[in-house]
Scaffold this motif. Structure first.
Motif, PDB file in Angstrom:
ATOM      1  N   PHE A   1      46.356  51.095  19.507  1.00  0.00           N
ATOM      2  CA  PHE A   1      46.589  49.666  19.659  1.00  0.00           C
ATOM      3  C   PHE A   1      45.365  49.031  20.304  1.00  0.00           C
ATOM      4  O   PHE A   1      44.729  49.614  21.191  1.00  0.00           O
ATOM      5  N   LYS A   2      45.037  47.826  19.832  1.00  0.00           N
ATOM      6  CA  LYS A   2      43.888  47.085  20.377  1.00  0.00           C
ATOM      7  C   LYS A   2      44.222  46.592  21.781  1.00  0.00           C
ATOM      8  O   LYS A   2      45.235  45.927  21.984  1.00  0.00           O
ATOM      9  N   ALA A   3      43.346  46.924  22.748  1.00  0.00           N
ATOM     10  CA  ALA A   3      43.587  46.574  24.147  1.00  0.00           C
ATOM     11  C   ALA A   3      42.271  46.167  24.786  1.00  0.00           C
ATOM     12  O   ALA A   3      41.178  46.424  24.260  1.00  0.00           O
ATOM     13  N   GLN A   4      42.378  45.514  25.931  1.00  0.00           N
ATOM     14  CA  GLN A   4      41.216  45.057  26.701  1.00  0.00           C
ATOM     15  C   GLN A   4      40.970  46.015  27.855  1.00  0.00           C
ATOM     16  O   GLN A   4      41.866  46.262  28.658  1.00  0.00           O
ATOM     17  N   ASP A   5      39.727  46.568  27.923  1.00  0.00           N
ATOM     18  CA  ASP A   5      39.342  47.458  29.011  1.00  0.00           C
ATOM     19  C   ASP A   5      38.294  46.762  29.871  1.00  0.00           C
ATOM     20  O   ASP A   5      37.397  46.075  29.352  1.00  0.00           O
TER      21      ASP A   5
ATOM     22  N   GLU B   1      35.876  47.998  31.574  1.00  0.00           N
ATOM     23  CA  GLU B   1      34.537  48.586  31.521  1.00  0.00           C
ATOM     24  C   GLU B   1      33.927  48.523  30.128  1.00  0.00           C
ATOM     25  O   GLU B   1      32.748  48.229  29.974  1.00  0.00           O
ATOM     26  N   TYR B   2      34.734  48.782  29.091  1.00  0.00           N
ATOM     27  CA  TYR B   2      34.208  48.883  27.734  1.00  0.00           C
ATOM     28  C   TYR B   2      34.592  47.709  26.843  1.00  0.00           C
ATOM     29  O   TYR B   2      34.202  47.661  25.690  1.00  0.00           O
ATOM     30  N   GLY B   3      35.379  46.772  27.327  1.00  0.00           N
ATOM     31  CA  GLY B   3      35.769  45.631  26.506  1.00  0.00           C
ATOM     32  C   GLY B   3      36.966  45.967  25.631  1.00  0.00           C
ATOM     33  O   GLY B   3      37.951  46.571  26.086  1.00  0.00           O
ATOM     34  N   PHE B   4      36.908  45.591  24.341  1.00  0.00           N
ATOM     35  CA  PHE B   4      37.998  45.845  23.422  1.00  0.00           C
ATOM     36  C   PHE B   4      37.926  47.293  22.944  1.00  0.00           C
ATOM     37  O   PHE B   4      36.893  47.746  22.469  1.00  0.00           O
TER      38      PHE B   4
END
Length: 339
Positions: free
Chosen positions: A302-306, A308-311
């Protein structure tokens, strides 16, 4: 030049005065012994003594003037010494500035040599590029000559045959488009007979994509252009979304009570769009698996927001874990595991 001190000069003048007084007294004693009783001798002695006193006075005046001159010379000497010290300090500053200027000159000389080396390297690169460009120009001239010769050899009969083939391909292309349009209308009519959460919608989408792909392969690469394909895909997604929204509203769910779910599979290029009758933040992996009820073993990303690394694509395996959302919807990738 080292000037004599005031004390030494004063000592010399005093010694001269003492010697003159002793000589005068000696002369006066000799005269007194010879003519002590002579009145003329007495007046001569008095005149002599007066002249000696006057000489002493003159010598004292000269001594004071000499002392004053010595003081003046001493002040001049000190002033000259101060000026000499200032000049030496200025000379030291000039020497330091000369050293800095010399170092700067050496640095600029080194930079100039480096820039000349880089310029020569760039000149060599430009010469190589010019040679390559000249070679390409020659190749282009050769190809242009070949093309002109081919155009001269292209007879009217061949041109007529080519036009005929093009018209045949256009007619076949229109026929395939009409057949694809009829098939899509049939699939749309068949889709309306299923419920909103029926998994057969995915089967119909796959069937429609396969039909478009087969027609494109049969008719050739120029049969169905990318514009019509993209338009058909967007129309398919929009139609599926509208039908699902209508069915959701019919079942009693409002716009703020459902969440769009877009997911990709390995078998199709076009993503699938469906709706889950829950708000974003309340949907778990179990709810998504209930929607995606296909046989087999799958991995879900699933697409998520991190931070440190962004998407990122976050893999979720726990059925009770809440799915992350993006822009008000859930975006997923389904990967089948071969067992």
């Amino acid at each position: 030049m080292k000037w004599p001190s005031v004390r030494s000069r004063r000592r010399r003048v005093e010694e001269l005065l003492t010697n003159q007084q002793e000589a005068t007294m000696t002369e006066s004693k000799g005269t007194t012994t010879t003519a002590s009783t002579d009145p003329d001798a007495i007046s001569w002695l008095r005149s002599t003594l007066h002249s000696v006193d006057q000489r002493c006075t003159n010598l004292q005046t000269d001594l004071k003037k000499a002392q004053q001159d010595c003081l003046t010379l001493d002040g001049s000497r000190r002033g000259l010494a101060a000026c000499l010290a200032n000049q030496e300090e200025a000379l030291g500053s000039l020497r330091q500035e000369l050293v800095r200027t010399t170092l700067a000159n050496q640095t600029m000389t080194n930079e100039k040599v480096e820039m000349q080396r880089k310029l020569e390297e760039k000149d060599r690169q430009i010469a190589d590029l010019r040679r390559q460009l000249a070679a390409k120009d020659r190749v282009m001239e050769t190809q242009r000559a070949v093309l002109e010769e081919a155009s001269h050899n292209f007879t009217p009969a061949l041109r007529a045959k080519l036009d005929k083939n093009i018209s045949t391909m256009d007619a076949r292309r229109n026929q395939y488009r009409e057949e694809l349009h009829v098939a899509r209308e049939a699939l749309s009519s068949l889709r309306s007979n299923f419920r909103g959460n029926d998994p057969n919608h995915h089967t119909l989408d796959t069937l429609e994509q396969c039909m478009a792909f087969l027609l494109e392969r049969i008719a050739g690469p120029d049969t169905l252009d990318m514009t019509s394909s993209s338009a058909s895909q967007s129309t398919l997604i929009q139609r599926h979304s509208n039908d699902t929204l209508k069915r959701s509203n019919i079942n009693g769910y409002h716009g703020d009570q459902f969440t769009k779910v877009v997911y990709f599979t390995e078998r199709t290029v076009t993503p699938f769009l469906t709706v889950i009758p829950r708000r974003l933040g309340e949907i778990s992996l179990r709810d998504f698996k209930t929607l995606f009820d296909r046989p087999g073993v799958y991995r879900f990303h699933f697409k998520a927001q991190d931070a440190e690394y962004g998407f990122v694509k976050e893999e979720i395996a726990d059925d009770n874990m809440i799915l992350p959302g993006f822009d008000g919807k859930i975006i997923a990738w389904v990967e089948e595991i071969q067992v």
